[in-house]
Scaffold this motif. Structure first.
Motif, short mmCIF file in Angstrom:
data_model
loop_
_atom_site.label_atom_id
_atom_site.label_comp_id
_atom_site.label_asym_id
_atom_site.label_seq_id
_atom_site.Cartn_x
_atom_site.Cartn_y
_atom_site.Cartn_z
N LYS A 122 0.81 -1.22 0.00
CA LYS A 122 0.00 0.00 0.00
C LYS A 122 0.84 1.27 0.00
N LYS A 123 2.10 1.17 0.43
CA LYS A 123 2.99 2.33 0.46
C LYS A 123 4.25 2.01 -0.33
N VAL A 124 4.60 2.90 -1.27
CA VAL A 124 5.72 2.61 -2.15
C VAL A 124 6.63 3.84 -2.30
N ALA A 125 7.85 3.56 -2.71
CA ALA A 125 8.75 4.60 -3.20
C ALA A 125 8.84 4.45 -4.71
N VAL A 126 8.88 5.56 -5.41
CA VAL A 126 8.97 5.54 -6.87
C VAL A 126 10.32 6.12 -7.28
N ALA A 127 11.09 5.30 -8.00
CA ALA A 127 12.38 5.74 -8.54
C ALA A 127 12.21 5.87 -10.04
N ALA A 128 11.85 7.06 -10.49
CA ALA A 128 11.48 7.28 -11.89
C ALA A 128 12.64 7.86 -12.68
N SER A 129 12.72 7.46 -13.92
CA SER A 129 13.73 8.02 -14.83
C SER A 129 13.25 9.31 -15.47
N TYR A 130 11.94 9.56 -15.45
CA TYR A 130 11.34 10.65 -16.19
C TYR A 130 11.67 12.03 -15.61
N ALA A 151 7.62 8.39 -1.23
CA ALA A 151 8.80 9.09 -1.74
C ALA A 151 8.81 8.94 -3.25
N MET A 152 9.12 10.04 -3.94
CA MET A 152 9.20 10.01 -5.40
C MET A 152 10.44 10.75 -5.84
N SER A 153 11.20 10.12 -6.71
CA SER A 153 12.37 10.78 -7.29
C SER A 153 12.24 10.76 -8.80
N SER A 154 12.82 11.76 -9.44
CA SER A 154 12.83 11.79 -10.90
C SER A 154 14.25 12.05 -11.36
N GLN A 155 14.73 11.21 -12.25
CA GLN A 155 16.09 11.35 -12.76
C GLN A 155 16.19 12.44 -13.82
N GLY A 156 15.05 12.85 -14.36
CA GLY A 156 15.06 13.93 -15.34
C GLY A 156 15.62 13.53 -16.69
#
Length: 249
Positions: A122-130, A151-156
């Motif tokens: 139900k709870k996640v961290a998102v490691a996004a490349s976008y 938590a959400m991160s974006s690599q841009g």
């Protein structure tokens, strides 16, 4: 005789994850072939381009390319090109694809939601490349599916082609850097990223389930086709039985 499962994949980046997963599945006794058809457009991670990439016309082209394989199910293997339609538009996207393909259909975005529900996450961290604006749309899509992003991160990274060049160590670094202690799982949402070969390392490193785009896409195709599979090298998601109950079909 193998059962075909079809995947509509945008351009070229990490499609070699699919034959690798097919080999692992066949080694575990699952008689399937993972058939990949390519559609083309700009590979920019930008909203207008992503809306075009996931348009009914392009997905219809992909369904036509897969028709000769007679797939038991078809999945739109693109996270950003599905969640960009939002929780209101994405169901229509896959309904149209199902009509065109004549078989059950889904997309990577719905695969993430279904996979998380299957694991009880139900709870996640998102490691996004976008880029951040695109990554934020994925967070909204997950929230609509009852999944809280702690938590959400974006690599841009602007293009899928660049994501496809990331090395296994770089993928591990992204996951390590963007985990969160409150997250029950880490989600890595880009089918342009090679992840099938590093799933075991990712989960060993983080000590929790890791859901990656090509992994959940393949799992979703198997689920729609009625398969169950246990293949530990494909992560926690494949360590139990596939479950169709209460999931979007």
């Amino acid at each position: 005789m193998s059962t075909a499962i079809g995947f509509i994949y945008p351009d070229h980046a990490a499609e070699d994850d699919y034959p690798l997963a097919e080999k692992l599945l066949q080694e575990s006794g699952v008689s399937v072939s993972l058939e990949v058809a390519h559609i083309y457009g700009t590979d920019l991670h930008a909203v207008p381009e992503l809306l075009d990439l996931g348009s009914p016309e392009k997905l219809s082209q992909g369904a036509a390319l897969l028709a000769e394989k007679q797939p038991a199910a078809v999945v739109w293997a693109c996270t950003s090109g599905s969640f960009v339609y939002g929780p209101d538009g994405a169901p229509g996207q896959i309904a149209g694809l199902a009509d065109d393909a004549g078989v059950p259909a889904s997309s990577t975005s719905f695969a993430f939601v279904n996979a998380a529900h299957t694991l009880g996450v139900k709870k996640v961290a998102v490691a996004a490349s976008y880029p951040e604006d695109v990554a934020a749309l994925f967070v909204q899509f997950l929230a609509a599916g009852g999944i809280e992003v702690v938590a959400m991160s974006s690599q841009g990274i602007d293009t899928a082609a660049e994501v496809g060049t990331l090395t296994p160590e770089q993928v591990l670094d992204i996951a390590r850097a963007h985990d969160h202690p409150d997250a029950e799982a880490v989600l890595i949402p880009d089918t342009a990223m090679h992840t099938i070969g590093v799933l075991a390392d990712l989960e060993a490193e983080l000590g929790k389930p890791v859901l990656t785009a090509n992994q959940v896409t393949i799992w979703e195709g198997l689920r729609l086709a009625g398969f169950t599979s246990v293949q530990p090298s494909l992560g926690a998601l494949f360590r139990g039985r596939l479950d169709n109950d209460n999931l979007r079909s």
